[in-house]
Scaffold this motif. Structure first.
Motif, PDB file in Angstrom:
ATOM      1  N   SER A  16       4.028  -1.295 -13.942  1.00  0.00           N
ATOM      2  CA  SER A  16       3.243  -0.084 -13.736  1.00  0.00           C
ATOM      3  C   SER A  16       4.084   1.105 -14.149  1.00  0.00           C
ATOM      4  O   SER A  16       5.185   1.309 -13.604  1.00  0.00           O
ATOM      5  CB  SER A  16       2.812   0.058 -12.281  1.00  0.00           C
ATOM      6  N   PHE A  17       3.612   1.873 -15.095  1.00  0.00           N
ATOM      7  CA  PHE A  17       4.360   3.052 -15.532  1.00  0.00           C
ATOM      8  C   PHE A  17       4.513   4.046 -14.389  1.00  0.00           C
ATOM      9  O   PHE A  17       5.591   4.593 -14.168  1.00  0.00           O
ATOM     10  CB  PHE A  17       3.649   3.705 -16.712  1.00  0.00           C
ATOM     11  N   ARG A  18       3.429   4.277 -13.658  1.00  0.00           N
ATOM     12  CA  ARG A  18       3.498   5.217 -12.547  1.00  0.00           C
ATOM     13  C   ARG A  18       4.562   4.798 -11.528  1.00  0.00           C
ATOM     14  O   ARG A  18       5.350   5.624 -11.056  1.00  0.00           O
ATOM     15  CB  ARG A  18       2.136   5.304 -11.856  1.00  0.00           C
ATOM     16  N   ARG A  19       4.557   3.517 -11.185  1.00  0.00           N
ATOM     17  CA  ARG A  19       5.511   3.047 -10.181  1.00  0.00           C
ATOM     18  C   ARG A  19       6.946   3.142 -10.691  1.00  0.00           C
ATOM     19  O   ARG A  19       7.832   3.619  -9.982  1.00  0.00           O
ATOM     20  CB  ARG A  19       5.187   1.600  -9.793  1.00  0.00           C
ATOM     21  N   ASP A  20       7.175   2.686 -11.913  1.00  0.00           N
ATOM     22  CA  ASP A  20       8.543   2.672 -12.425  1.00  0.00           C
ATOM     23  C   ASP A  20       9.088   4.079 -12.638  1.00  0.00           C
ATOM     24  O   ASP A  20      10.287   4.323 -12.488  1.00  0.00           O
ATOM     25  CB  ASP A  20       8.607   1.874 -13.727  1.00  0.00           C
ATOM     26  N   LEU A  21       8.209   5.037 -12.972  1.00  0.00           N
ATOM     27  CA  LEU A  21       8.654   6.421 -13.127  1.00  0.00           C
ATOM     28  C   LEU A  21       9.131   7.002 -11.800  1.00  0.00           C
ATOM     29  O   LEU A  21       9.986   7.884 -11.781  1.00  0.00           O
ATOM     30  CB  LEU A  21       7.510   7.272 -13.697  1.00  0.00           C
ATOM     31  N   SER A  22       8.591   6.497 -10.691  1.00  0.00           N
ATOM     32  CA  SER A  22       8.949   7.041  -9.377  1.00  0.00           C
ATOM     33  C   SER A  22      10.162   6.363  -8.765  1.00  0.00           C
ATOM     34  O   SER A  22      10.609   6.763  -7.683  1.00  0.00           O
ATOM     35  CB  SER A  22       7.753   6.909  -8.423  1.00  0.00           C
ATOM     36  N   GLU A  23      10.720   5.345  -9.429  1.00  0.00           N
ATOM     37  CA  GLU A  23      11.890   4.663  -8.868  1.00  0.00           C
ATOM     38  C   GLU A  23      13.105   5.588  -8.932  1.00  0.00           C
ATOM     39  O   GLU A  23      13.294   6.336  -9.896  1.00  0.00           O
ATOM     40  CB  GLU A  23      12.171   3.367  -9.621  1.00  0.00           C
ATOM     41  N   TRP A  24      13.939   5.526  -7.897  1.00  0.00           N
ATOM     42  CA  TRP A  24      15.081   6.430  -7.816  1.00  0.00           C
ATOM     43  C   TRP A  24      16.048   6.281  -8.985  1.00  0.00           C
ATOM     44  O   TRP A  24      16.781   7.217  -9.319  1.00  0.00           O
ATOM     45  CB  TRP A  24      15.822   6.212  -6.493  1.00  0.00           C
ATOM     46  N   ARG A  25      16.041   5.109  -9.627  1.00  0.00           N
ATOM     47  CA  ARG A  25      16.953   4.915 -10.767  1.00  0.00           C
ATOM     48  C   ARG A  25      16.674   5.877 -11.912  1.00  0.00           C
ATOM     49  O   ARG A  25      17.511   6.057 -12.800  1.00  0.00           O
ATOM     50  CB  ARG A  25      16.848   3.476 -11.279  1.00  0.00           C
TER      51      ARG A  25
END
Length: 461
Positions: free
Chosen positions: A14-23
């Motif tokens: 999920s682009f949305r989810r991965d963009l929100s990861e702290w990394r």
């Protein structure tokens, strides 16, 4: 067969989810450098941005806008696009070498958007867990569906994820430059950046030491992580130390965060305990308040001087928080321009278009002591325009939700926000009238004691 089974076992991307990861913070500076390497973006930053004196606000705005674009519902997405259109409408002009620029240029907007997608893909690749071709296709379709609301002309964005590497190579070779803004971000900014509010406990000496270490690490990491085609184009060398640093941070970050619950793995507003109020001195407290107002509010460019550009930046930041019509924004800008004219006329004694901090404090104190209506010459009309802009439902009142949109943000602790609202809401009815709003600022500028409601508009001292 084994590879297919392993691929199938991976969770759906999920682009949305991965963009929100702290990394994502590990590639955030890399993202800013790539954006600032576009000459139109660099020109806008140089002429219309206060990023040099307020780098943390620039990053906060970028991350907040990305969250609204890619982690919200369709209505919020559309509102954010309208906000960006309004904010960028005035970012146009001519560079020193005579080239015209306009932030609404479709190719520039496409580049800025694609750097967000490219940053997420780079985050995964640098951590040793690159997306498969099928995952990239899925991610890019999600990204394209979101960015369709920008209405970019056909052909500005690559049609598929497979075309992205070619797009990156062509844009780097044909459009990007190692601009002054990119160079400053990469090598200089962190060496001179002001201390973030959350690290003020370090004191000036502690911040200088930490800043020096972070600056060196971040430069090495960013150069190592930039696309190879970019490094080759501009002669940047990926050192062994930088490559090792990149490997340790990205792979270590993946190993740690992947074991954490989602509430720790993905970005969410932080919570800090409110600071303990200190006893205020009994002498005239206006000079330090006005000095602080100059430094933290008026001096947007951070050069120690007040100019027309600072007031324009203030108007921009007010409008950025709100969803205004073109007419509404025009009223805010006009009010701030009138405020600047009053300041210039009463404080700029040598006519050079600049006002120092000492001149501002002395002239404001003298003006308020001499004339009870002094603030009506500029500040108060600007405040009434801000109040009207923030009054979303037009009822002549600011409730806490409207107040939070105007004055909230990641840099303001919720407790401080609530404290400020209660101080202005003098009758305790849960809303602020325009009279209470203006009265609070009059207190800030005129009250000699620290007990008046408006004296803590910038937070507890």
């Amino acid at each position: 067969m084994a590879a297919s089974a392993a691929s199938a076992a991976r969770p759906e991307v999920s682009f949305r989810r991965d963009l929100s990861e702290w990394r994502i913070v590990l590639v955030a500076w890399r993202l800013l450098v790539l954006q600032a390497s576009h000459p139109v973006v660099a020109a806008g930053m140089g002429e219309h941005s206060t990023y040099r004196s307020h780098p943390w606000r620039r990053i906060e705005h970028t991350l907040d806008s990305g969250r609204r674009l890619f982690q919200a519902d369709q209505e919020q997405l559309w509102r954010e696009v309208q906000r960006l259109d309004r904010a960028h409408r005035r970012i146009r002009g001519t560079t020193e070498d005579g080239r015209a620029y306009d932030a609404h240029d479709p190719a520039t907007r496409a580049w800025v958007l694609l750097t967000l997608f490219e940053a997420v893909a780079a985050m995964r690749e640098l951590s040793g867990e690159p997306y498969t071709a099928d995952e990239l296709d899925s991610l890019y379709k999600e990204f394209a569906e979101i960015t369709a609301v920008f209405g970019l002309p056909a052909g500005e964005l690559p049609a598929t994820a497979a075309e992205l590497p070619g797009y990156l190579r062509r844009t780097t070779a044909e459009r990007l430059e190692f601009t002054g803004a990119a160079r400053h971000l990469l090598y200089d900014m962190l060496h001179e950046a002001p201390c973030p509010r959350r690290l003020r406990f370090l004191g000036p000496a502690g911040w200088r030491v930490l800043r020096s270490v972070v600056a060196r690490v971040l430069t090495e990491l960013t150069v190592a992580d930039l696309p190879a085609v970019y490094r080759e184009r501009f002669g940047l060398v990926r050192t062994r130390r930088g490559a090792l640093l990149s490997r340790v941070l990205h792979r270590g970050g993946r190993a740690v965060l992947s074991r954490l619950p989602d509430r720790f793995r993905y970005r969410a507003p932080g919570v800090r305990p409110p600071s303990r109020p200190r006893r205020m001195p009994r002498q005239d407290t206006r000079p330090p308040r006005l000095d602080r107002f100059f430094r933290e509010v008026l001096d947007q460019t951070g050069d120690g001087l007040l100019t027309a550009r600072d007031l324009q930046a203030m108007a921009h930041n007010v409008c950025w928080q709100l969803e205004l019509s073109e007419e509404g924004e025009a009223r805010v800008y006009a009010a701030f321009e009138a405020w600047w004219e009053q300041l210039r006329a009463t404080m700029d004694t040598d006519g050079d278009g600049r006002i120092s901090r000492d001149e501002y404090v002395a002239a404001t104190l003298a003006g308020c002591d001499r004339d009870p209506a002094y603030l009506e010459g500029g500040l108060l009309p600007a405040l009434r325009a801000v109040f009207a802009a923030a009054d979303a439902d037009g009822d002549g009142l600011l409730d806490f939700a409207e107040y939070r949109v105007l004055f909230g943000g990641r840099r303001v602790h919720p407790a401080e926000l609530s404290h400020g609202f209660r101080r202005l809401d003098t009758d305790g009815d849960g809303v602020i009238t325009v009279a209470e709003f203006v009265r609070g600022f009059i207190d800030f500028f005129t009250a000699r004691a620290a007990s008046a409601p408006g004296t803590q508009l910038l937070g507890r001292p």
